[in-house]
Design an enzyme around this catalytic site. Sequence first.
Site, PDB file in Angstrom:
ATOM      1  N   HIS A 374      13.572  -0.459  -9.482  1.00 10.49           N
ATOM      2  CA  HIS A 374      13.389  -1.478  -8.728  1.00 10.49           C
ATOM      3  C   HIS A 374      14.597  -2.759  -9.360  1.00 10.49           C
ATOM      4  O   HIS A 374      14.324  -4.406  -9.035  1.00 10.49           O
ATOM      5  CB  HIS A 374      12.375  -2.825  -9.654  1.00 10.49           C
ATOM      6  CG  HIS A 374      10.791  -2.091  -9.831  1.00 10.49           C
ATOM      7  ND1 HIS A 374      10.229  -2.579  -8.417  1.00 10.49           N
ATOM      8  CD2 HIS A 374      10.230  -0.675 -10.159  1.00 10.49           C
ATOM      9  CE1 HIS A 374       9.049  -1.999  -8.318  1.00 10.49           C
ATOM     10  NE2 HIS A 374       9.082  -0.885  -9.099  1.00 10.49           N
ATOM     11  N   LYS A 565       9.052 -18.480  -7.176  1.00  6.53           N
ATOM     12  CA  LYS A 565       9.963 -16.756  -7.885  1.00  6.53           C
ATOM     13  C   LYS A 565       9.982 -17.402  -9.466  1.00  6.53           C
ATOM     14  O   LYS A 565      10.323 -18.533  -9.767  1.00  6.53           O
ATOM     15  CB  LYS A 565      11.058 -16.173  -6.929  1.00  6.53           C
ATOM     16  CG  LYS A 565      11.995 -17.289  -6.565  1.00  6.53           C
ATOM     17  CD  LYS A 565      12.659 -16.149  -5.921  1.00  6.53           C
ATOM     18  CE  LYS A 565      12.956 -16.460  -4.640  1.00  6.53           C
ATOM     19  NZ  LYS A 565      12.681 -15.139  -4.014  1.00  6.53           N
ATOM     20  N   ARG A 566      10.250 -16.006 -10.251  1.00  2.32           N
ATOM     21  CA  ARG A 566      10.901 -15.870 -11.253  1.00  2.32           C
ATOM     22  C   ARG A 566      11.810 -16.886 -11.533  1.00  2.32           C
ATOM     23  O   ARG A 566      12.357 -16.934 -10.090  1.00  2.32           O
ATOM     24  CB  ARG A 566      10.547 -15.105 -12.359  1.00  2.32           C
ATOM     25  CG  ARG A 566      10.041 -14.643 -12.186  1.00  2.32           C
ATOM     26  CD  ARG A 566       9.556 -14.851 -13.118  1.00  2.32           C
ATOM     27  NE  ARG A 566       9.733 -14.963 -14.770  1.00  2.32           N
ATOM     28  CZ  ARG A 566       9.670 -14.916 -16.249  1.00  2.32           C
ATOM     29  NH1 ARG A 566       8.039 -13.249 -15.873  1.00  2.32           N
ATOM     30  NH2 ARG A 566       9.830 -14.742 -17.216  1.00  2.32           N
ATOM     31  N   LYS A 571      19.041 -15.628  -8.347  1.00  5.52           N
ATOM     32  CA  LYS A 571      17.333 -16.157  -7.831  1.00  5.52           C
ATOM     33  C   LYS A 571      18.285 -17.352  -6.914  1.00  5.52           C
ATOM     34  O   LYS A 571      17.634 -18.101  -5.750  1.00  5.52           O
ATOM     35  CB  LYS A 571      16.889 -16.096  -7.556  1.00  5.52           C
ATOM     36  CG  LYS A 571      16.079 -14.823  -8.242  1.00  5.52           C
ATOM     37  CD  LYS A 571      14.600 -14.576  -8.463  1.00  5.52           C
ATOM     38  CE  LYS A 571      13.876 -13.113  -8.691  1.00  5.52           C
ATOM     39  NZ  LYS A 571      13.708 -12.485  -8.415  1.00  5.52           N
ATOM     40  N   THR A 673       9.550  -9.617  -2.410  1.00 10.79           N
ATOM     41  CA  THR A 673       8.067  -9.888  -1.733  1.00 10.79           C
ATOM     42  C   THR A 673       7.648 -10.839  -1.800  1.00 10.79           C
ATOM     43  O   THR A 673       6.730 -11.230  -0.455  1.00 10.79           O
ATOM     44  CB  THR A 673       7.066  -8.525  -2.943  1.00 10.79           C
ATOM     45  OG1 THR A 673       6.730  -9.070  -4.207  1.00 10.79           O
ATOM     46  CG2 THR A 673       7.126  -7.499  -2.853  1.00 10.79           C
ATOM     47  N   LYS A 677       5.754 -12.443   1.931  1.00  9.00           N
ATOM     48  CA  LYS A 677       4.106 -13.295   2.045  1.00  9.00           C
ATOM     49  C   LYS A 677       4.757 -14.354   3.052  1.00  9.00           C
ATOM     50  O   LYS A 677       3.634 -15.045   3.963  1.00  9.00           O
ATOM     51  CB  LYS A 677       3.481 -13.892   0.841  1.00  9.00           C
ATOM     52  CG  LYS A 677       3.377 -11.732  -0.371  1.00  9.00           C
ATOM     53  CD  LYS A 677       3.599 -12.224  -1.521  1.00  9.00           C
ATOM     54  CE  LYS A 677       3.728 -10.944  -2.052  1.00  9.00           C
ATOM     55  NZ  LYS A 677       3.662 -11.340  -3.837  1.00  9.00           N
TER      56      LYS A 677
HETATM   57  C1  GPK Z   1      12.597  -5.977 -11.024  1.00  9.87           C
HETATM   58  F1  GPK Z   1      13.807  -4.665 -12.182  1.00  9.87           F
HETATM   59  C2  GPK Z   1      13.292  -5.385 -11.984  1.00  9.87           C
HETATM   60  C3  GPK Z   1      11.538  -6.260 -12.793  1.00  9.87           C
HETATM   61  O1  GPK Z   1      11.648  -5.831 -14.122  1.00  9.87           O
HETATM   62  N1  GPK Z   1      11.140  -7.041 -12.345  1.00  9.87           N
HETATM   63  C4  GPK Z   1      10.919  -7.432 -11.636  1.00  9.87           C
HETATM   64  O2  GPK Z   1      10.019  -8.134 -11.075  1.00  9.87           O
HETATM   65  C5  GPK Z   1      11.422  -6.625  -8.816  1.00  9.87           C
HETATM   66  N2  GPK Z   1      11.152  -6.601 -10.281  1.00  9.87           N
HETATM   67  C6  GPK Z   1      12.917  -7.232  -7.858  1.00  9.87           C
HETATM   68  O3  GPK Z   1      13.575  -8.088  -8.837  1.00  9.87           O
HETATM   69  C7  GPK Z   1      12.139  -7.723  -6.534  1.00  9.87           C
HETATM   70  O4  GPK Z   1      13.218  -7.887  -5.991  1.00  9.87           O
HETATM   71  C8  GPK Z   1      11.426  -6.396  -6.391  1.00  9.87           C
HETATM   72  O5  GPK Z   1      10.643  -7.057  -4.411  1.00  9.87           O
HETATM   73  C9  GPK Z   1       9.592  -6.450  -7.184  1.00  9.87           C
HETATM   74  O6  GPK Z   1      10.728  -5.698  -8.707  1.00  9.87           O
HETATM   75  C10 GPK Z   1       9.839  -5.165  -6.617  1.00  9.87           C
HETATM   76  O7  GPK Z   1      10.125  -4.126  -6.417  1.00  9.87           O
END
Ligand code: GPK
Length: 839
Positions: A374, A565-566, A571, A673, A677
């Site tokens: 991810h 978002k976080r 970001k 994601t 949305k």
């Molecule tokens: C990816 F590696 C990580 C993590 O520790 N936490 C997290 O929320 C997110 N992510 C990505 O940053 C997004 O781009 C992605 O859409 C999401 O995972 C789901 O795949």
Amino acid sequence: NEEPQGFVCVPEIRVEDDRTGLDIETLKRAFADNLFYIQGKLGSMATPNDYYMALAYTVRDRLLQRWLNSAQTYLRGDVKVVCYLSAEFLLGPHLGNNLINLGIYDRIEQAITESGLDLQELIAQEEEPGLGNGGLGRLAACYIDSLASLEIPAIGYGIRYEFGIFDQEIQDGWQVEITDKWLRYGNPWEIARPEIAVEVKLGGYVDHYVDDAGNYRTHWIPDREVHGVPYDTPILGYRVNTANTLRLWKAEAPESFDFQAFNVGDYYGAVDAKISSENITKVLYPNDEQVQGKRLRLEQQYFFVSCSLQDMIRLYLLENPNLDNFHETFAVQLNDTHPSIGVPELMRLLVDEHHMAWEQAWQITTHTFAYTNHTLLPEALEKWSVQLFGRVLPRHLEIIYEINRRFLDMVRIRYPDNDAKLASLSLIDELGKKSVRMAHLACVGSYAINGVAQLHTELLKKDVLHDFYALWPEKFSNKTNGVTPRRWVVQNNPGLSKLISRKIGDRWITHLDELRKLEQFADDPQFQAQWQQVKQNCKHQLTKQIKERTGVVVDPTSMFDIQVKRIHEYKRQHLNALHIITLYNRLKENPDLDLQPRTFIFGGKAAPGYFMAKLMIKLITSVGEVVNNDPDVRDRLKVVFLPDYNVTNSQRVYPAADLSEQISTAGKEASGTGNMKFSLNGALTIGTLDGANVEIREEVGAENFFLFGLTTPEVKEQKANGYNSWDVYNANPGLKKAIDMISCGFFSHGDQQLFKPLLDSLLYDDKYMLFADYQDYIDCQDRVGDAFKHKDAWTKMSILNTARSGKFSSDRAIREYCQEIWQVEPVPIELQEYVQANA
Ligand code: GPK
């Protein structure tokens, strides 16, 4: 019909009774009954929470019938089951979602209204299970919804954190963290299953010996054991009978924890041991994409993975004489590397505990696991120091060394005399402090590896996992993320859903591609007016929320420009802030400027230990304080920081957005994601060519997407050519002015030190290329502002965004996983008319 065996306390439960019936009268009776018998309240004494609980139990009863039928069907052999292992499930509230999936929302609304209550108020009582940080955890939640909706047999395995992600308050513009006591009033959706608890060992040492028959055996003597108790939550699919299980593990002290200590009179010592066992599942680590390397975190990961694998083996042995074909019954997906300890754990269970030969065990293991990556951020790639690892999991370290020995032998054949290759592929990082590379472990132990958007998968193949791609190209594939339209359209935007269904029917809810049928109405003035009306209503509702939660009064006719978002430097919420300051300056210089009024809305949590992210929040709130109170601009610009961004709050945000900010540095956001949305809810995106933005733009059309910024190769190139943000700052007057204002204390009551760390990072490093993208971002925002002036053209683009976002359904994503990775098929569930208590 066989005669029932043994004692039967309830011979049969009728489907038409108070716990299963779906007609309004039955629902009302069940609600009143649960209020009386479960909450122990009469209407006159009941609190809103009592009513919520009574309703939740009314709904849960209706799930149980489907759930038990599903479980029974899966147990009957030759069904392949997906096990989704995830350290996080960011579920959001269950009640509204279950009402929709059961298809009784309207009936319950009527029943509750006729009982003199307000359904919305009851739904609002639920404390959401915030068992995740952000995108990764929410993706797991969308995927278990889709798995059930597609009638795929599946179990979600994870951790039942007593404290989920912290609640955020904003005090004096700063984030303050409050513990999330989500279980305070009980959780009506879960059922504990202490009778199938498992034991998990930790620490200690390993004994190797030869048994009487001459076999090499291994005995792990732990210094601690904890009890894993499963708590099950039924996950109902949309309008199907499938109800899968989310099984979350809670750590408890072993049954006999106190006897020994009691015998030596150490009562307090015994209680300490109990507390320390329960610590394992006490709290979710609130870091997103930043590993901390804490021992307790490793214990959490191992704990839930061991519990889950032991549980699968138990289930398997109910139907099978041995474990030879385990991988034909279970497809185990690793949601990032957090559960990748499952690879050596399954080996340990097979070899040490079930006495299987290494080669056969390895064959089974590597046909069981598949791994989703991810992130590309180096600070998010998990590594554990060998020393710590060996202390917590001594046997697993041995197993990892053995896996590595055999793996590197293979590499040596493929790349003779190439020490660099060995070093770069090894499961052990030998540079500096020796550590275990969890992504390498996951790659070696899995038969499939995937990224979460096209660009991300390409970058994995080219960069982070390049050497593994060269070894096993056939293991790699892309699975672009998706989101569930049930929660992210039907539930969070009922007005839009009804409008869409009136036009094209309601099949889109399970076949999201059908939204394309809306394209034909994109130019229809009447439809446009209805579309605008829906958006306007959502903006009104959010306006009310904003007033209630922040005191800020915003204009619902202004453009709602939203970044939720976080909070993370990559970001780039601070790039957004620079745009706000730039507009502010323009308005101050030219009060007659024809500027489209905008409301900038931010939401998101910062990791409590991430100083820079917390300072970004303070910057946003500080800019807001100045802008919102300046009579020269406050009718045209407003800045809102919505506190405590979570699933519940986000459901009010997406439908109200005009503009979606997806402005990460190219090459850093794996997918995103939230971007999906927003687009589904008719917002236009301003974004970089990053993550799934690329595919969103491809789907909705370049003319309906506001693109800006460097591409991934351009970022790389600029860095290679000695990118210098200081020069950009000096060459760009708008940028310089904005930065200088922050620096001279304009937004901090004259305090010139406050934002210095943030400014220094931009001026002297700018790792995330804010300055490089600044001007293009501003210019693009100007185009957005102009476009928003043309209501009909904007509305058309909005309609087209929704119409063309069907690809981003988690149903599509899950179908791809099923067909291309898991090799699983739907298993429709038939509802038995009678559920026999002893069947
Ligand atoms: C990816 F590696 C990580 C993590 O520790 N936490 C997290 O929320 C997110 N992510 C990505 O940053 C997004 O781009 C992605 O859409 C999401 O995972 C789901 O795949």
